[in-house]
Design a protein around this motif. Structure first.
Motif, PDB file in Angstrom:
ATOM      1  N   SER A 134     -12.721  -2.223  26.197  1.00  0.00           N
ATOM      2  CA  SER A 134     -13.933  -2.597  26.958  1.00  0.00           C
ATOM      3  C   SER A 134     -14.474  -3.962  26.534  1.00  0.00           C
ATOM      4  N   MET A 135     -13.537  -4.860  26.154  1.00  0.00           N
ATOM      5  CA  MET A 135     -13.945  -6.191  25.727  1.00  0.00           C
ATOM      6  C   MET A 135     -13.763  -7.226  26.842  1.00  0.00           C
ATOM      7  N   THR A 136     -13.337  -6.787  28.016  1.00  0.00           N
ATOM      8  CA  THR A 136     -13.222  -7.664  29.175  1.00  0.00           C
ATOM      9  C   THR A 136     -13.366  -6.813  30.411  1.00  0.00           C
ATOM     10  N   THR A 137     -13.542  -7.492  31.542  1.00  0.00           N
ATOM     11  CA  THR A 137     -13.717  -6.731  32.780  1.00  0.00           C
ATOM     12  C   THR A 137     -12.366  -6.253  33.303  1.00  0.00           C
ATOM     13  N   ALA A 138     -12.403  -5.192  34.073  1.00  0.00           N
ATOM     14  CA  ALA A 138     -11.176  -4.638  34.656  1.00  0.00           C
ATOM     15  C   ALA A 138     -10.570  -5.598  35.674  1.00  0.00           C
ATOM     16  N   SER A 139     -11.437  -6.308  36.394  1.00  0.00           N
ATOM     17  CA  SER A 139     -10.939  -7.234  37.421  1.00  0.00           C
ATOM     18  C   SER A 139     -10.171  -8.392  36.794  1.00  0.00           C
ATOM     19  N   LEU A 140     -10.641  -8.899  35.661  1.00  0.00           N
ATOM     20  CA  LEU A 140      -9.945 -10.001  34.997  1.00  0.00           C
ATOM     21  C   LEU A 140      -8.596  -9.534  34.454  1.00  0.00           C
ATOM     22  N   ALA A 141      -8.581  -8.345  33.920  1.00  0.00           N
ATOM     23  CA  ALA A 141      -7.316  -7.777  33.433  1.00  0.00           C
ATOM     24  C   ALA A 141      -6.332  -7.582  34.584  1.00  0.00           C
ATOM     25  N   GLU A 142      -6.877  -7.154  35.738  1.00  0.00           N
ATOM     26  CA  GLU A 142      -6.012  -6.958  36.911  1.00  0.00           C
ATOM     27  C   GLU A 142      -5.438  -8.289  37.402  1.00  0.00           C
ATOM     28  N   ASN A 143      -6.241  -9.347  37.355  1.00  0.00           N
ATOM     29  CA  ASN A 143      -5.770 -10.678  37.759  1.00  0.00           C
ATOM     30  C   ASN A 143      -4.607 -11.147  36.872  1.00  0.00           C
ATOM     31  N   LYS A 144      -4.736 -10.890  35.574  1.00  0.00           N
ATOM     32  CA  LYS A 144      -3.658 -11.265  34.657  1.00  0.00           C
ATOM     33  C   LYS A 144      -2.390 -10.463  34.943  1.00  0.00           C
ATOM     34  N   HIS A 145      -2.580  -9.205  35.309  1.00  0.00           N
ATOM     35  CA  HIS A 145      -1.433  -8.353  35.663  1.00  0.00           C
ATOM     36  C   HIS A 145      -0.745  -8.871  36.928  1.00  0.00           C
ATOM     37  N   LEU A 146      -1.554  -9.254  37.933  1.00  0.00           N
ATOM     38  CA  LEU A 146      -0.987  -9.780  39.180  1.00  0.00           C
ATOM     39  C   LEU A 146      -0.254 -11.098  38.954  1.00  0.00           C
ATOM     40  N   ALA A 147      -0.785 -11.957  38.080  1.00  0.00           N
ATOM     41  CA  ALA A 147      -0.110 -13.217  37.776  1.00  0.00           C
ATOM     42  C   ALA A 147       1.242 -12.972  37.123  1.00  0.00           C
ATOM     43  N   PHE A 148       1.298 -11.973  36.257  1.00  0.00           N
ATOM     44  CA  PHE A 148       2.568 -11.608  35.615  1.00  0.00           C
ATOM     45  C   PHE A 148       3.576 -11.103  36.643  1.00  0.00           C
ATOM     46  N   LYS A 149       3.145 -10.215  37.553  1.00  0.00           N
ATOM     47  CA  LYS A 149       4.022  -9.692  38.593  1.00  0.00           C
ATOM     48  C   LYS A 149       4.503 -10.803  39.531  1.00  0.00           C
ATOM     49  N   GLN A 150       3.612 -11.760  39.842  1.00  0.00           N
ATOM     50  CA  GLN A 150       3.977 -12.871  40.719  1.00  0.00           C
ATOM     51  C   GLN A 150       5.070 -13.738  40.089  1.00  0.00           C
ATOM     52  N   SER A 151       4.964 -13.947  38.783  1.00  0.00           N
ATOM     53  CA  SER A 151       6.003 -14.723  38.088  1.00  0.00           C
ATOM     54  C   SER A 151       7.351 -14.007  38.144  1.00  0.00           C
ATOM     55  N   GLN A 152       7.323 -12.683  37.998  1.00  0.00           N
ATOM     56  CA  GLN A 152       8.577 -11.918  38.109  1.00  0.00           C
ATOM     57  C   GLN A 152       9.196 -12.075  39.489  1.00  0.00           C
ATOM     58  N   LEU A 153       8.357 -11.988  40.520  1.00  0.00           N
ATOM     59  CA  LEU A 153       8.860 -12.148  41.897  1.00  0.00           C
ATOM     60  C   LEU A 153       9.371 -13.567  42.139  1.00  0.00           C
ATOM     61  N   ASN A 154       8.698 -14.554  41.604  1.00  0.00           N
ATOM     62  CA  ASN A 154       9.143 -15.945  41.770  1.00  0.00           C
ATOM     63  C   ASN A 154      10.518 -16.171  41.152  1.00  0.00           C
ATOM     64  N   ILE A 155      10.712 -15.571  39.987  1.00  0.00           N
ATOM     65  CA  ILE A 155      12.018 -15.712  39.328  1.00  0.00           C
ATOM     66  C   ILE A 155      13.115 -15.076  40.174  1.00  0.00           C
ATOM     67  N   GLN A 156      12.848 -13.899  40.742  1.00  0.00           N
ATOM     68  CA  GLN A 156      13.825 -13.259  41.622  1.00  0.00           C
ATOM     69  C   GLN A 156      14.123 -14.131  42.842  1.00  0.00           C
ATOM     70  N   ARG A 157      13.052 -14.730  43.406  1.00  0.00           N
ATOM     71  CA  ARG A 157      13.224 -15.564  44.594  1.00  0.00           C
ATOM     72  C   ARG A 157      14.029 -16.823  44.277  1.00  0.00           C
ATOM     73  N   PHE A 158      13.694 -17.484  43.178  1.00  0.00           N
ATOM     74  CA  PHE A 158      14.431 -18.700  42.813  1.00  0.00           C
ATOM     75  C   PHE A 158      15.892 -18.381  42.491  1.00  0.00           C
ATOM     76  N   SER A 159      16.132 -17.252  41.829  1.00  0.00           N
ATOM     77  CA  SER A 159      17.513 -16.855  41.514  1.00  0.00           C
ATOM     78  C   SER A 159      18.315 -16.630  42.792  1.00  0.00           C
ATOM     79  N   ALA A 160      17.686 -15.955  43.777  1.00  0.00           N
ATOM     80  CA  ALA A 160      18.363 -15.713  45.055  1.00  0.00           C
ATOM     81  C   ALA A 160      18.617 -17.023  45.797  1.00  0.00           C
TER      82      ALA A 160
END
Length: 303
Positions: A134-160
Motif C-alpha cells: 500500500s505504498m503506491t496507488t493501484a493505477s500506477l502499478a497497473e500502468n507499469k504492468h501495461l508498459a511491461f506487457k507492451q514491451s513484450q508485444l513490441n519484441i514479438q512484433r519486431f521479431s516477426a
C-alpha cells in the motif's frame, strides 16, 4: 528396274577413282570405308560429349535485354562464371540493398525494445511490490504492468517483422540472381547469339561446349543395331581429313527415328530408320577436330 540400278552402280564405281584423284581423298581409304566385310558402315557427325549447350535466361517468356557481356567467342570460361548481366540488374541490386537496410533498422529497434523490456519489467516488479504494501496507488502499478506487457508485444512484433524482412531479402536476392547469367559448365564460348542492347528470345544468349572430349554420333540403321556392342572399335574419316581416326562405341541409343544425315549415294534409302550410337573419339583427334563440331563423317564399326 534392277538392271537400271546395276548400270548406275557400275557408273559410280567407274567414276569414283577419278573423283578421288581430283579431291585428294585416298582411294585406299575409300575402299576401306565401303568394304562391307570390314564392319557396319554409317554416317555420323562430331559432337562434344557435353553437347552444345544453348545458354539462356530465367526472366520469363517476355525475354530480357542484355546489359553487359563478360566473354567473347572462343573464350574459355569456368563453371559458375558470370557470362552476362541483364538490364534490370541495377534495379534488383538496389532492392537487395534496401531489404538489408530494413533488416538492420528492425534489428536496431528490437535491441532498443529489449532494453526497454528489461527496464519495464523491473519497474513492474517494483511497483507490484509497493502496491502490495500500500505504498503506491493501484493505477500506477497497473500502468507499469501495461508498459511491461507492451514491451513484450513490441519484441514479438519486431521479431516477426525481421523474419518477414529476411524472407523478402531472399526473394530480392533470387530476383537479382536471375539478372545474372552464369556458365553451366566449364568450356568454350562457341557463338554469341544476343549482343548487349538486344533482347534474349527463344534462341538464347550464347552457345558453349566443353571441347576437351569429342564424340562421334553415328546413325546406325535399325537392322544393323543388333550387331553393335559397347566397346567395339571403329574408324572415322571424311573428305579432307588428313588421317583416319579411331573411336570406340560407348553408348547405344534407345530411340528409333528417321535419319537426319543425307547420304550422297543416289540409291540410298531416304526412309531408313536409325538409332543414334555414341562413340568416344580418340584424344589425339580432339585438337584436329575441335573446330569442326557437327561436321558429317563416315563411320565404320568393326565386327
Amino acid at each position: 528396274m534392277k538392271y537400271l540400278s546395276s548400270i548406275i552402280r557400275s557408273l559410280i564405281l567407274i567414276a569414283l577413282p577419278v573423283f578421288l584423284a581430283f579431291t585428294g581423298y585416298g582411294y585406299a581409304d575409300a575402299v576401306n570405308f565401303t568394304d562391307k566385310n570390314f564392319g557396319i558402315g554409317a554416317l555420323g557427325y562430331i559432337e562434344p560429349r557435353s553437347r552444345v549447350i544453348q545458354v539462356s535466361h530465367n526472366a520469363g517468356p517476355e525475354g530480357a535485354r542484355v546489359e553487359q557481356l563478360f566473354f567473347q567467342e572462343s573464350d574459355q570460361v569456368e563453371s559458375g562464371a558470370r557470362l552476362a548481366l541483364l538490364s534490370d540488374y541495377k534495379k534488383r541490386e538496389a532492392e537487395v540493398a534496401a531489404a538489408k537496410t530494413r533488416i538492420k533498422a528492425l534489428e536496431a529497434q528490437l535491441a532498443s525494445e529489449k532494453v526497454a523490456l528489461t527496464f519495464n519489467q523491473k519497474e513492474h516488479q517494483r511497483y507490484e511490490s509497493l502496491s502490495q504494501k500500500s505504498m503506491t496507488t493501484a493505477s500506477l502499478a497497473e500502468n507499469k504492468h501495461l508498459a511491461f506487457k507492451q514491451s513484450q508485444l513490441n519484441i514479438q512484433r519486431f521479431s516477426a517483422e525481421i523474419e518477414n524482412a529476411k524472407s523478402q531479402l531472399l526473394i530480392a536476392e533470387a530476383e537479382l540472381r536471375n539478372t545474372i547469367i552464369f556458365a553451366p559448365i566449364s568450356g568454350t564460348v562457341l557463338k554469341i547469339l544476343t549482343r548487349p542492347g538486344e533482347r534474349i528470345n527463344d534462341h538464347g544468349l550464347l552457345e558453349m561446349a566443353d571441347l576437351t572430349q569429342l564424340d562421334i554420333v553415328a546413325e546406325i540403321y535399325e537392322s544393323d543395331l543388333p550387331k553393335i556392342k559397347v566397346g567395339q572399335n571403329a574408324r572415322i574419316n571424311a573428305i579432307g581429313f588428313e588421317q583416319i581416326y579411331n573411336a570406340r562405341v560407348r553408348e547405344l541409343g534407345y530411340q528409333v527415328k528417321k535419319n537426319d544425315l543425307n547420304d550422297t549415294d543416289p540409291l540410298a534409302d531416304r526412309d531408313n530408320r536409325i538409332v543414334e550410337v555414341r562413340l568416344t573419339l580418340e584424344s589425339d583427334a580432339v585438337n584436329d577436330l575441335r573446330h569442326q563440331i557437327f561436321r558429317q563423317v563416315r563411320v565404320q564399326i568393326e565386327p
